[in-house]
Design an enzyme around this catalytic site. Structure first.
Site, PDB file in Angstrom:
ATOM      1  N   ARG A 122       2.960   4.129   4.991  1.00 32.19           N
ATOM      2  CA  ARG A 122       2.765   4.254   6.424  1.00 32.19           C
ATOM      3  C   ARG A 122       3.799   3.449   7.195  1.00 32.19           C
ATOM      4  O   ARG A 122       4.127   2.329   6.825  1.00 32.19           O
ATOM      5  CB  ARG A 122       1.357   3.771   6.800  1.00 32.19           C
ATOM      6  CG  ARG A 122       0.311   4.835   6.529  1.00 32.19           C
ATOM      7  CD  ARG A 122      -1.075   4.298   6.595  1.00 32.19           C
ATOM      8  NE  ARG A 122      -1.336   3.448   7.764  1.00 32.19           N
ATOM      9  CZ  ARG A 122      -2.510   2.908   8.009  1.00 32.19           C
ATOM     10  NH1 ARG A 122      -3.523   3.118   7.187  1.00 32.19           N
ATOM     11  NH2 ARG A 122      -2.681   2.155   9.061  1.00 32.19           N
TER      12      ARG A 122
ATOM     13  N   ARG B  38       0.817  -1.232   0.000  1.00 29.33           N
ATOM     14  CA  ARG B  38       0.000   0.000   0.000  1.00 29.33           C
ATOM     15  C   ARG B  38       0.844   1.273   0.000  1.00 29.33           C
ATOM     16  O   ARG B  38       1.817   1.386   0.710  1.00 29.33           O
ATOM     17  CB  ARG B  38      -0.892  -0.012   1.255  1.00 29.33           C
ATOM     18  CG  ARG B  38      -1.553   1.331   1.532  1.00 29.33           C
ATOM     19  CD  ARG B  38      -2.746   1.219   2.430  1.00 29.33           C
ATOM     20  NE  ARG B  38      -2.461   0.822   3.784  1.00 29.33           N
ATOM     21  CZ  ARG B  38      -3.399   0.608   4.706  1.00 29.33           C
ATOM     22  NH1 ARG B  38      -4.680   0.720   4.407  1.00 29.33           N
ATOM     23  NH2 ARG B  38      -3.058   0.263   5.928  1.00 29.33           N
TER      24      ARG B  38
HETATM   25  P1  ADP Z   1      -6.122   0.365   8.602  1.00 33.86           P
HETATM   26  O1  ADP Z   1      -6.270   1.175   7.346  1.00 33.86           O
HETATM   27  O2  ADP Z   1      -4.934  -0.499   8.582  1.00 33.86           O
HETATM   28  O3  ADP Z   1      -7.389  -0.352   8.982  1.00 33.86           O
HETATM   29  P2  ADP Z   1      -6.368   2.805  10.171  1.00 33.86           P
HETATM   30  O4  ADP Z   1      -5.770   3.851   9.329  1.00 33.86           O
HETATM   31  O5  ADP Z   1      -7.848   2.739  10.219  1.00 33.86           O
HETATM   32  O6  ADP Z   1      -5.770   1.387   9.771  1.00 33.86           O
HETATM   33  O7  ADP Z   1      -5.843   2.926  11.666  1.00 33.86           O
HETATM   34  C1  ADP Z   1      -4.460   3.038  11.949  1.00 33.86           C
HETATM   35  C2  ADP Z   1      -4.235   3.015  13.454  1.00 33.86           C
HETATM   36  O8  ADP Z   1      -4.945   4.108  14.057  1.00 33.86           O
HETATM   37  C3  ADP Z   1      -4.774   1.776  14.165  1.00 33.86           C
HETATM   38  O9  ADP Z   1      -3.841   0.722  14.146  1.00 33.86           O
HETATM   39  C4  ADP Z   1      -5.000   2.328  15.583  1.00 33.86           C
HETATM   40  O10 ADP Z   1      -3.780   2.466  16.284  1.00 33.86           O
HETATM   41  C5  ADP Z   1      -5.511   3.737  15.305  1.00 33.86           C
HETATM   42  N1  ADP Z   1      -6.980   3.796  15.180  1.00 33.86           N
HETATM   43  C6  ADP Z   1      -7.692   4.154  14.060  1.00 33.86           C
HETATM   44  N2  ADP Z   1      -9.019   4.112  14.293  1.00 33.86           N
HETATM   45  C7  ADP Z   1      -9.159   3.712  15.586  1.00 33.86           C
HETATM   46  C8  ADP Z   1     -10.301   3.456  16.422  1.00 33.86           C
HETATM   47  N3  ADP Z   1     -11.562   3.604  15.961  1.00 33.86           N
HETATM   48  N4  ADP Z   1     -10.067   3.061  17.697  1.00 33.86           N
HETATM   49  C9  ADP Z   1      -8.816   2.914  18.168  1.00 33.86           C
HETATM   50  N5  ADP Z   1      -7.714   3.109  17.433  1.00 33.86           N
HETATM   51  C10 ADP Z   1      -7.869   3.516  16.148  1.00 33.86           C
HETATM   52  P1  ADP Z   2      -8.168  -0.361   4.647  1.00 33.33           P
HETATM   53  O1  ADP Z   2      -8.647   1.073   4.598  1.00 33.33           O
HETATM   54  O2  ADP Z   2      -9.285  -1.326   4.943  1.00 33.33           O
HETATM   55  O3  ADP Z   2      -7.006  -0.567   5.544  1.00 33.33           O
HETATM   56  P2  ADP Z   2      -7.210   0.161   1.918  1.00 33.33           P
HETATM   57  O4  ADP Z   2      -8.402   0.686   1.197  1.00 33.33           O
HETATM   58  O5  ADP Z   2      -6.176   1.125   2.322  1.00 33.33           O
HETATM   59  O6  ADP Z   2      -7.677  -0.741   3.175  1.00 33.33           O
HETATM   60  O7  ADP Z   2      -6.569  -0.972   0.999  1.00 33.33           O
HETATM   61  C1  ADP Z   2      -5.368  -1.656   1.358  1.00 33.33           C
HETATM   62  C2  ADP Z   2      -4.515  -1.881   0.115  1.00 33.33           C
HETATM   63  O8  ADP Z   2      -5.155  -2.829  -0.739  1.00 33.33           O
HETATM   64  C3  ADP Z   2      -4.308  -0.636  -0.732  1.00 33.33           C
HETATM   65  O9  ADP Z   2      -2.994  -0.668  -1.260  1.00 33.33           O
HETATM   66  C4  ADP Z   2      -5.349  -0.758  -1.854  1.00 33.33           C
HETATM   67  O10 ADP Z   2      -4.919  -0.141  -3.064  1.00 33.33           O
HETATM   68  C5  ADP Z   2      -5.464  -2.261  -2.027  1.00 33.33           C
HETATM   69  N1  ADP Z   2      -6.836  -2.719  -2.345  1.00 33.33           N
HETATM   70  C6  ADP Z   2      -7.995  -2.224  -1.840  1.00 33.33           C
HETATM   71  N2  ADP Z   2      -9.056  -2.912  -2.311  1.00 33.33           N
HETATM   72  C7  ADP Z   2      -8.546  -3.886  -3.134  1.00 33.33           C
HETATM   73  C8  ADP Z   2      -9.142  -4.933  -3.932  1.00 33.33           C
HETATM   74  N3  ADP Z   2     -10.458  -5.121  -3.950  1.00 33.33           N
HETATM   75  N4  ADP Z   2      -8.308  -5.718  -4.641  1.00 33.33           N
HETATM   76  C9  ADP Z   2      -6.968  -5.529  -4.602  1.00 33.33           C
HETATM   77  N5  ADP Z   2      -6.349  -4.580  -3.886  1.00 33.33           N
HETATM   78  C10 ADP Z   2      -7.120  -3.743  -3.161  1.00 33.33           C
END
Ligand code: ADP
Ligand code: ADP
Ligand code: ZN
Length: 218
Positions: free
Chosen positions: A161, A127
């Site tokens: 990230r 990503r």
């Molecule tokens: P991902 O895209 O991998 O699901 P996020 O960007 O949503 O991750 O979150 C990144 C980090 O921010 C999490 O690992 C956590 O530390 C914190 N975080 C985000 N949303 C929440 C929430 N609703 N409650 C607690 N921690 C959160």
């Molecule tokens: P989340 O917000 O749930 O953590 P993201 O939307 O950031 O997930 O997606 C995680 C990674 O997977 C990104 O690099 C994105 O481009 C890729 N991705 C998202 N949806 C798909 C899909 N349906 N098939 C393949 N790759 C995807």
């Protein structure tokens, strides 16, 4: 207006689908992860407090994220809210329910995006996002047309990230199964849960989500 939660493990595609809904329907994306990263980048006191916890892949306190969401749900929400990465615990889910009720809003659907753990590793490690417009890319499944240049806005500020590595993902998954997965049962019991296969291509997943929203809404 329609308010939905996108529920799923890290890398399930929540942010990607939320952005599609923003573009296609004018909905408002509320990502607590993005808000926390913004606070860190801005160097606020709260940002400094959460930095370590986030880099380890643990959840920040309910109080902090509930406060962030509370600030955003004020009115003028237009087409509705997409809760992306919130709620992540049962207390957060209760708080969201109360907040929406207080504002005269309702939750229309909770969409669980199912992706197995093996696929998540590949998703997370590939990503990257555009620092200027937030478009989410992937080295293999959704690369930029020109290397290093954003398709949407032309910026060359591509970011990865710090927590998008395999070790942190393991911990984030542990947190997900322990603290967030119980929300599946919580919303199922309320009749609000819908599940989509998150392993399909981005547009196919988007079409499934659109179908659910259209069936629930208006
Ligand atoms: P991902 O895209 O991998 O699901 P996020 O960007 O949503 O991750 O979150 C990144 C980090 O921010 C999490 O690992 C956590 O530390 C914190 N975080 C985000 N949303 C929440 C929430 N609703 N409650 C607690 N921690 C959160
Ligand atoms: P989340 O917000 O749930 O953590 P993201 O939307 O950031 O997930 O997606 C995680 C990674 O997977 C990104 O690099 C994105 O481009 C890729 N991705 C998202 N949806 C798909 C899909 N349906 N098939 C393949 N790759 C995807
Ligand atoms: Zn961009």
């Amino acid at each position: 207006m329609i308010n939905i939660i996108l529920l799923g493990p890290p890398g399930a595609g929540k942010g990607t689908q939320a952005r599609k809904l923003v573009d296609d329907r004018g909905m408002v994306q509320l990502s607590t992860g993005d808000m926390l990263r913004e606070a860190m980048a801005a160097g606020t006191e709260m940002g400094r407090r959460v930095a370590d916890v986030m880099s380890r892949g643990e959840l920040v306190t309910d109080e902090i994220v509930i406060g962030l969401i509370e600030e955003k749900i004020t009115g003028g929400q237009g087409a509705g809210f997409i809760f992306d990465g919130f709620p992540r615990t049962l207390p957060q889910a209760d708080a969201l329910g109360e907040l929406l009720t207080r504002r005269g809003l309702r939750l229309d659907a909770v969409i669980e995006m199912r992706v197995d753990d093996a696929a998540l590793v590949a998703r997370i490690t590939g990503r990257f996002t555009c620092g200027a417009c937030g478009e989410v890319y992937h080295d293999a499944t959704h690369p930029t047309a020109k290397p290093g240049v954003c398709d949407v806005c032309g910026s060359t500020d591509m970011r990865r990230r710090a927590d998008d590595n395999e070790d942190s993902l393991k911990l984030r998954l542990m947190e997900y199964y322990k603290k967030t997965a119980p929300l599946i049962g919580y919303y199922y019991a309320r009749g609000d849960l819908f599940t989509v296969d998150g392993l399909g291509e981005i547009d196919a997943v988007g079409a499934e989500i659109t179908r659910i929203i259209d069936a629930r809404c208006c």
